[in-house]
Design a protein around this motif. Structure first.
Motif, PDB file in Angstrom:
ATOM      1  N   LEU A   1       0.797  -1.133   0.051  1.00 16.36           N
ATOM      2  CA  LEU A   1       0.045  -0.005   0.107  1.00 16.36           C
ATOM      3  C   LEU A   1       0.911   1.109  -0.021  1.00 16.36           C
ATOM      4  CD1 LEU A   1      -3.175   1.018   0.559  1.00 16.36           C
ATOM      5  CD2 LEU A   1      -2.454   1.339   2.880  1.00 16.36           C
ATOM      6  N   PHE A   2       0.689   1.997  -0.839  1.00 17.69           N
ATOM      7  CA  PHE A   2       1.418   3.382  -0.805  1.00 17.69           C
ATOM      8  C   PHE A   2       0.537   4.521  -0.259  1.00 17.69           C
ATOM      9  CE2 PHE A   2       2.974   0.866  -4.684  1.00 17.69           C
ATOM     10  CZ  PHE A   2       4.073   1.052  -4.444  1.00 17.69           C
ATOM     11  N   ALA A   3       1.417   5.115   0.459  1.00 22.04           N
ATOM     12  CA  ALA A   3       0.592   6.362   1.652  1.00 22.04           C
ATOM     13  C   ALA A   3       1.675   7.276   1.683  1.00 22.04           C
ATOM     14  CB  ALA A   3      -0.136   5.563   2.663  1.00 22.04           C
ATOM     15  N   GLU A   4       1.036   8.304   2.173  1.00 24.21           N
ATOM     16  CA  GLU A   4       1.547   9.577   2.905  1.00 24.21           C
ATOM     17  C   GLU A   4       1.331   9.561   4.464  1.00 24.21           C
ATOM     18  OE1 GLU A   4       1.632  14.401   2.965  1.00 24.21           O
ATOM     19  OE2 GLU A   4       1.441  13.482   1.018  1.00 24.21           O
TER      20      GLU A   4
ATOM     21  N   VAL B   1       1.469   4.624  13.024  1.00 20.46           N
ATOM     22  CA  VAL B   1       1.663   5.415  11.949  1.00 20.46           C
ATOM     23  C   VAL B   1       0.309   5.876  11.552  1.00 20.46           C
ATOM     24  CG1 VAL B   1       4.116   5.561  11.338  1.00 20.46           C
ATOM     25  CG2 VAL B   1       2.327   3.905  10.126  1.00 20.46           C
ATOM     26  N   HIS B   2      -0.127   6.959  11.222  1.00 14.47           N
ATOM     27  CA  HIS B   2      -1.321   7.310  10.519  1.00 14.47           C
ATOM     28  C   HIS B   2      -1.023   7.694   9.083  1.00 14.47           C
ATOM     29  CE1 HIS B   2      -3.812   7.672  14.387  1.00 14.47           C
ATOM     30  NE2 HIS B   2      -2.376   7.886  14.853  1.00 14.47           N
ATOM     31  N   LEU B   3      -1.567   6.828   8.228  1.00 16.53           N
ATOM     32  CA  LEU B   3      -1.255   7.001   6.761  1.00 16.53           C
ATOM     33  C   LEU B   3      -2.605   7.578   5.960  1.00 16.53           C
ATOM     34  CD1 LEU B   3       0.829   3.689   6.163  1.00 16.53           C
ATOM     35  CD2 LEU B   3       1.539   6.101   6.880  1.00 16.53           C
ATOM     36  N   GLU B   4      -2.237   8.433   5.131  1.00 14.72           N
ATOM     37  CA  GLU B   4      -3.162   8.945   4.182  1.00 14.72           C
ATOM     38  C   GLU B   4      -3.123   8.223   2.934  1.00 14.72           C
ATOM     39  OE1 GLU B   4      -5.143  13.130   2.683  1.00 14.72           O
ATOM     40  OE2 GLU B   4      -2.843  12.962   2.808  1.00 14.72           O
ATOM     41  N   ILE B   5      -4.076   7.030   2.841  1.00 15.72           N
ATOM     42  CA  ILE B   5      -4.091   6.319   1.681  1.00 15.72           C
ATOM     43  C   ILE B   5      -4.588   6.827   0.496  1.00 15.72           C
ATOM     44  CG2 ILE B   5      -3.918   4.253   3.203  1.00 15.72           C
ATOM     45  CD1 ILE B   5      -6.871   3.573   2.781  1.00 15.72           C
ATOM     46  N   ALA B   6      -5.802   7.825   0.517  1.00 19.77           N
ATOM     47  CA  ALA B   6      -6.217   8.550  -0.424  1.00 19.77           C
ATOM     48  C   ALA B   6      -6.784  10.066  -0.057  1.00 19.77           C
ATOM     49  CB  ALA B   6      -7.524   7.731  -0.765  1.00 19.77           C
ATOM     50  N   PRO B   7      -6.800  10.979  -0.698  1.00 20.51           N
ATOM     51  CA  PRO B   7      -7.208  12.441  -0.167  1.00 20.51           C
ATOM     52  C   PRO B   7      -8.336  12.190   1.008  1.00 20.51           C
ATOM     53  CG  PRO B   7      -6.690  12.307  -2.315  1.00 20.51           C
ATOM     54  CD  PRO B   7      -6.785  11.006  -2.159  1.00 20.51           C
ATOM     55  N   GLY B   8      -7.971  12.615   2.038  1.00 17.30           N
ATOM     56  CA  GLY B   8      -8.942  12.639   3.087  1.00 17.30           C
ATOM     57  C   GLY B   8      -9.120  11.460   3.992  1.00 17.30           C
ATOM     58  N   VAL B   9      -8.470  10.240   3.486  1.00 18.61           N
ATOM     59  CA  VAL B   9      -8.676   8.851   4.115  1.00 18.61           C
ATOM     60  C   VAL B   9      -7.492   8.547   4.813  1.00 18.61           C
ATOM     61  CG1 VAL B   9      -9.220   6.670   3.723  1.00 18.61           C
ATOM     62  CG2 VAL B   9     -10.159   8.069   2.227  1.00 18.61           C
ATOM     63  N   VAL B  10      -7.599   8.449   6.017  1.00 24.25           N
ATOM     64  CA  VAL B  10      -6.226   8.334   7.009  1.00 24.25           C
ATOM     65  C   VAL B  10      -6.725   7.134   7.705  1.00 24.25           C
ATOM     66  CG1 VAL B  10      -4.937   9.125   8.757  1.00 24.25           C
ATOM     67  CG2 VAL B  10      -5.932  10.715   7.184  1.00 24.25           C
ATOM     68  N   CYS B  11      -5.703   6.051   7.584  1.00 20.43           N
ATOM     69  CA  CYS B  11      -5.730   4.871   8.337  1.00 20.43           C
ATOM     70  C   CYS B  11      -4.500   4.647   9.359  1.00 20.43           C
ATOM     71  CB  CYS B  11      -5.846   3.678   7.501  1.00 20.43           C
ATOM     72  SG  CYS B  11      -7.248   3.627   6.382  1.00 20.43           S
ATOM     73  N   ARG B  12      -4.834   3.928  10.330  1.00 23.64           N
ATOM     74  CA  ARG B  12      -3.675   3.619  11.413  1.00 23.64           C
ATOM     75  C   ARG B  12      -3.256   2.299  11.098  1.00 23.64           C
ATOM     76  NH1 ARG B  12      -5.540   3.476  17.566  1.00 23.64           N
ATOM     77  NH2 ARG B  12      -6.732   1.743  16.569  1.00 23.64           N
ATOM     78  N   PHE B  13      -1.879   2.448  11.032  1.00 23.33           N
ATOM     79  CA  PHE B  13      -1.027   1.160  10.846  1.00 23.33           C
ATOM     80  C   PHE B  13       0.156   0.861  11.991  1.00 23.33           C
ATOM     81  CE2 PHE B  13      -2.889   1.819   6.643  1.00 23.33           C
ATOM     82  CZ  PHE B  13      -2.719   0.485   6.177  1.00 23.33           C
TER      83      PHE B  13
END
Length: 135
Positions: free
Chosen positions: A60-63, A72-84
């Protein structure tokens, strides 16, 4: 005659000693290589900062938006943040940027005929539209 038997016995024991030593050497090299990789991944995970573009172990590519102790909290799409988990980050793709995540310049769907995905696909002799349904 006893001399030749003794010399062949010595060469046999030397060959029997080289194989186990070679095996032990390969095992040590494998162990050291794995340890070096593990340290490199730990260093990457310690240096995570917001704004970095990363790839997770699942591809998965994220910021990175935020970094906690072991998360870490990753933004996987604009406005969608997931915790990993930090351990889920496999590698850092590029240095942090100040720009928000979005489509890259010249990406697909930008209307640019130079980047037409349909045109870039190699077509075979049997490729084309599917046959019509039987009547």
């Amino acid at each position: 005659m006893t001399f030749t038997a003794a010399s062949s016995s010595n060469s046999g024991s030397l060959a029997g000693l080289v194989f186990p030593l070679l095996l032990v050497g390969l095992l040590v090299l494998l162990f050291l290589s794995q340890r070096r990789k593990s340290r490199a991944v730990q260093d990457i995970q310690r240096q995570l900062r917001p704004g970095m573009n990363v790839m997770t172990t699942a591809g998965l590519f994220a910021e990175i938006q935020a970094v906690d102790d072991d998360q870490v909290h990753l933004e996987i799409a604009p406005g969608v943040v997931c915790r990993f988990s930090r351990a889920a980050v496999a590698r850092v793709l590029d240095p942090p940027t100040d720009q928000p995540m979005g489509l890259a310049e010249g990406g697909f769907g930008d209307g640019d005929p130079d980047h037409d995905i349909e045109r870039d696909i190699d077509r075979g002799p049997n490729d084309g539209p599917p046959p019509g349904a039987p009547a």
